[in-house]
Design an enzyme around this catalytic site. Sequence first.
Site, PDB file in Angstrom:
ATOM      1  N   ARG A  27       0.818  -1.229   0.000  1.00  0.00           N
ATOM      2  CA  ARG A  27       0.000   0.000   0.000  1.00  0.00           C
ATOM      3  C   ARG A  27       0.845   1.269   0.000  1.00  0.00           C
ATOM      4  NH1 ARG A  27      -5.305  -0.822   2.748  1.00  0.00           N
ATOM      5  NH2 ARG A  27      -6.003  -2.743   1.801  1.00  0.00           N
ATOM      6  N   ARG A  31      -3.330   6.579   1.583  1.00  0.00           N
ATOM      7  CA  ARG A  31      -3.817   7.785   2.264  1.00  0.00           C
ATOM      8  C   ARG A  31      -2.831   8.461   3.205  1.00  0.00           C
ATOM      9  NH1 ARG A  31      -9.354   4.890   3.953  1.00  0.00           N
ATOM     10  NH2 ARG A  31      -7.805   3.252   4.076  1.00  0.00           N
ATOM     11  N   ARG A  40      -7.048  11.618  -5.170  1.00  0.00           N
ATOM     12  CA  ARG A  40      -8.275  10.886  -4.914  1.00  0.00           C
ATOM     13  C   ARG A  40      -9.468  11.860  -4.868  1.00  0.00           C
ATOM     14  NH1 ARG A  40     -11.402   9.382  -0.677  1.00  0.00           N
ATOM     15  NH2 ARG A  40     -11.969   7.204  -0.402  1.00  0.00           N
ATOM     16  N   ASP A  77      -7.101  -2.530  -6.861  1.00  0.00           N
ATOM     17  CA  ASP A  77      -7.554  -3.205  -5.653  1.00  0.00           C
ATOM     18  C   ASP A  77      -7.805  -4.670  -5.981  1.00  0.00           C
ATOM     19  OD1 ASP A  77      -8.393  -2.364  -2.794  1.00  0.00           O
ATOM     20  OD2 ASP A  77      -9.820  -3.899  -3.410  1.00  0.00           O
ATOM     21  N   TYR A 154     -14.730 -11.999   0.736  1.00  0.00           N
ATOM     22  CA  TYR A 154     -15.489 -10.767   0.479  1.00  0.00           C
ATOM     23  C   TYR A 154     -16.751 -11.049  -0.331  1.00  0.00           C
ATOM     24  CZ  TYR A 154     -11.606  -8.022   2.318  1.00  0.00           C
ATOM     25  OH  TYR A 154     -10.662  -7.470   3.147  1.00  0.00           O
TER      26      TYR A 154
HETATM   27  O1  CP3 Z   1       0.192  -1.619  -2.432  1.00  0.00           O
HETATM   28  C1  CP3 Z   1      -0.225  -0.710  -3.173  1.00  0.00           C
HETATM   29  O2  CP3 Z   1       0.147   0.493  -3.079  1.00  0.00           O
HETATM   30  C2  CP3 Z   1      -1.163  -1.077  -4.324  1.00  0.00           C
HETATM   31  C3  CP3 Z   1      -2.535  -0.838  -4.148  1.00  0.00           C
HETATM   32  C4  CP3 Z   1      -3.410  -1.768  -3.321  1.00  0.00           C
HETATM   33  C5  CP3 Z   1      -4.606  -1.305  -2.735  1.00  0.00           C
HETATM   34  N1  CP3 Z   1      -5.272  -2.367  -2.198  1.00  0.00           N
HETATM   35  C6  CP3 Z   1      -5.023   0.092  -2.741  1.00  0.00           C
HETATM   36  C7  CP3 Z   1      -6.069   0.515  -1.790  1.00  0.00           C
HETATM   37  C8  CP3 Z   1      -3.337  -3.153  -3.070  1.00  0.00           C
HETATM   38  C9  CP3 Z   1      -2.239  -4.145  -3.418  1.00  0.00           C
HETATM   39  C10 CP3 Z   1      -4.543  -3.510  -2.368  1.00  0.00           C
HETATM   40  C11 CP3 Z   1      -4.868  -4.895  -1.967  1.00  0.00           C
HETATM   41  C12 CP3 Z   1      -6.028  -5.154  -1.117  1.00  0.00           C
HETATM   42  N2  CP3 Z   1      -7.251  -4.547  -1.141  1.00  0.00           N
HETATM   43  C13 CP3 Z   1      -6.095  -6.200  -0.176  1.00  0.00           C
HETATM   44  C14 CP3 Z   1      -5.001  -7.217   0.082  1.00  0.00           C
HETATM   45  C15 CP3 Z   1      -3.893  -6.656   0.860  1.00  0.00           C
HETATM   46  C16 CP3 Z   1      -4.253  -6.326   2.272  1.00  0.00           C
HETATM   47  O3  CP3 Z   1      -4.180  -5.132   2.605  1.00  0.00           O
HETATM   48  O4  CP3 Z   1      -4.533  -7.235   3.027  1.00  0.00           O
HETATM   49  C17 CP3 Z   1      -7.374  -6.181   0.432  1.00  0.00           C
HETATM   50  C18 CP3 Z   1      -7.889  -7.079   1.524  1.00  0.00           C
HETATM   51  C19 CP3 Z   1      -8.107  -5.127  -0.208  1.00  0.00           C
HETATM   52  C20 CP3 Z   1      -9.529  -4.748   0.018  1.00  0.00           C
HETATM   53  C21 CP3 Z   1      -9.586  -3.347   0.476  1.00  0.00           C
HETATM   54  N3  CP3 Z   1      -9.475  -2.246  -0.369  1.00  0.00           N
HETATM   55  C22 CP3 Z   1      -9.663  -2.853   1.802  1.00  0.00           C
HETATM   56  C23 CP3 Z   1      -9.796  -3.727   3.053  1.00  0.00           C
HETATM   57  C24 CP3 Z   1      -9.570  -1.457   1.739  1.00  0.00           C
HETATM   58  C25 CP3 Z   1      -9.535  -0.453   2.875  1.00  0.00           C
HETATM   59  C26 CP3 Z   1     -10.841   0.194   3.085  1.00  0.00           C
HETATM   60  C27 CP3 Z   1     -10.753   1.343   4.076  1.00  0.00           C
HETATM   61  O5  CP3 Z   1     -11.670   2.161   4.022  1.00  0.00           O
HETATM   62  O6  CP3 Z   1      -9.797   1.414   4.851  1.00  0.00           O
HETATM   63  C28 CP3 Z   1      -9.448  -1.111   0.379  1.00  0.00           C
HETATM   64  C29 CP3 Z   1      -9.327   0.254  -0.181  1.00  0.00           C
HETATM   65  C30 CP3 Z   1      -7.971   0.625  -0.650  1.00  0.00           C
HETATM   66  N4  CP3 Z   1      -7.240  -0.131  -1.510  1.00  0.00           N
HETATM   67  C31 CP3 Z   1      -7.251   1.825  -0.364  1.00  0.00           C
HETATM   68  C32 CP3 Z   1      -6.064   1.768  -1.094  1.00  0.00           C
HETATM   69  C33 CP3 Z   1      -5.005   2.828  -1.178  1.00  0.00           C
HETATM   70  C34 CP3 Z   1      -7.751   2.983   0.511  1.00  0.00           C
HETATM   71  C35 CP3 Z   1      -8.957   3.546  -0.178  1.00  0.00           C
HETATM   72  C36 CP3 Z   1      -9.106   5.038  -0.189  1.00  0.00           C
HETATM   73  O7  CP3 Z   1      -8.320   5.773  -0.812  1.00  0.00           O
HETATM   74  O8  CP3 Z   1     -10.114   5.462   0.387  1.00  0.00           O
END
Ligand code: CP3
Length: 357
Positions: A27, A31, A40, A77, A154
């Site tokens: 990640r 944020r 964003r 994602d 999910y």
């Molecule tokens: O690593 C990176 O920089 C690449 C981007 C990336 C994102 N998600 C961006 C993201 C990657 C590799 C993921 C994988 C992902 N997404 C996983 C597997 C890895 C892990 O963290 O366990 C999972 C379970 C998800 C599902 C998901 N997407 C979740 C649980 C969330 C968080 C929701 C929240 O509100 O906190 C996301 C959203 C997400 N994916 C964000 C980012 C930067 C934050 C969203 C935002 O900008 O509001």
Amino acid sequence: MSKPHNDTFLRALLRQPTEHTPIWLMRQAGRYLPEYCETRRRAGSFMELCKSPRLACEVTLQPLARYELDAAILFSDILTVPDAMGLGLYFVEGEGPKFERPLREEWEIRDLAAPDPYGPLRYVMDAVSEIRRALDNSVPLIGFSGSPFTLACYMIEGGASDDFRRVKTMLYDRPDLLHHVLAVNARAVADYLNAQIECGAQAVMIFDTWGGALSHSTYREFSLAYMARIVAELKREHDGQRVPSIVFTKGGGQWLEEIAAIGCDAVGLDWTVDIAAARARVGNKVALQGNFDPMALFASPENIAAEAKRIVDAYGPGSGHVFNLGHGISQFTPPDHVAALVNAVHEHSRTLRTHAA
Ligand code: CP3
């Protein structure tokens, strides 16, 4: 042949000698970076950001402009795949991802099909191509997907869960149905990752975030077996270069030998694992990626550097270590603390190699 100028990350994954221990962060575009929040905001929402190849490319490059990271990771994602299967992904502020149409009925499961990566997921492929162009062979680009089991969590729960009640009820009562979902997901993930490789991803990672929630006897059958199927189907070369694969099961420390045996090039470690013991257990079968506690980034820069050195030293001499966090970076992380981590890993690992030479 297009080899990145800094290919340290790819060499470490293949356990070839490197001048320093490469580092990237799960990640890394997120944020905690004010410039990410700004892009964003311009995109309107997280999904619109993912669906715009231009903006996804912009945020992918943001952490690389700030820090000397050794790899870029596609901004997207894991849930884009079930979204492309028609489940309707959306995000609720503070509650995480949700599906409008989670898998609840048997007929919905029977109707499930793997999406064409060049159809509803075309925007991901376009982002991969655009990011590769923008990187101009500076550092390698990592493509990724969720594991079949993590995606199923999910898809069946309909969003995040703390007990996985629905998916586990299906696992114990109707294993045939869960196996069907996992088989479709494995097909979808293999096609999706191979398409990312065709479009320019130079390494791929499978995120099995929830495999560690399974019992000892069910992990192998419901998570690992499907990741093994995908790894066996991945293109191993593209454009004259090997495309290494990384498998990361969060909470999977007790299964390292078994994960290392599925044919992947590297195994990701969360922070609960002793990386020295992990290396002894997997021998020279795979490289290791990890495993700094993301919460340790809240400590002072001096203590961050000390903890980073401890991990580099625990891995020990020789190649085969990609430094990373044990899970995604927290949104509250101070950005200058990340610089302290990246610099400590580079400087300390360079010193070790000079002394060893
Ligand atoms: O690593 C990176 O920089 C690449 C981007 C990336 C994102 N998600 C961006 C993201 C990657 C590799 C993921 C994988 C992902 N997404 C996983 C597997 C890895 C892990 O963290 O366990 C999972 C379970 C998800 C599902 C998901 N997407 C979740 C649980 C969330 C968080 C929701 C929240 O509100 O906190 C996301 C959203 C997400 N994916 C964000 C980012 C930067 C934050 C969203 C935002 O900008 O509001």
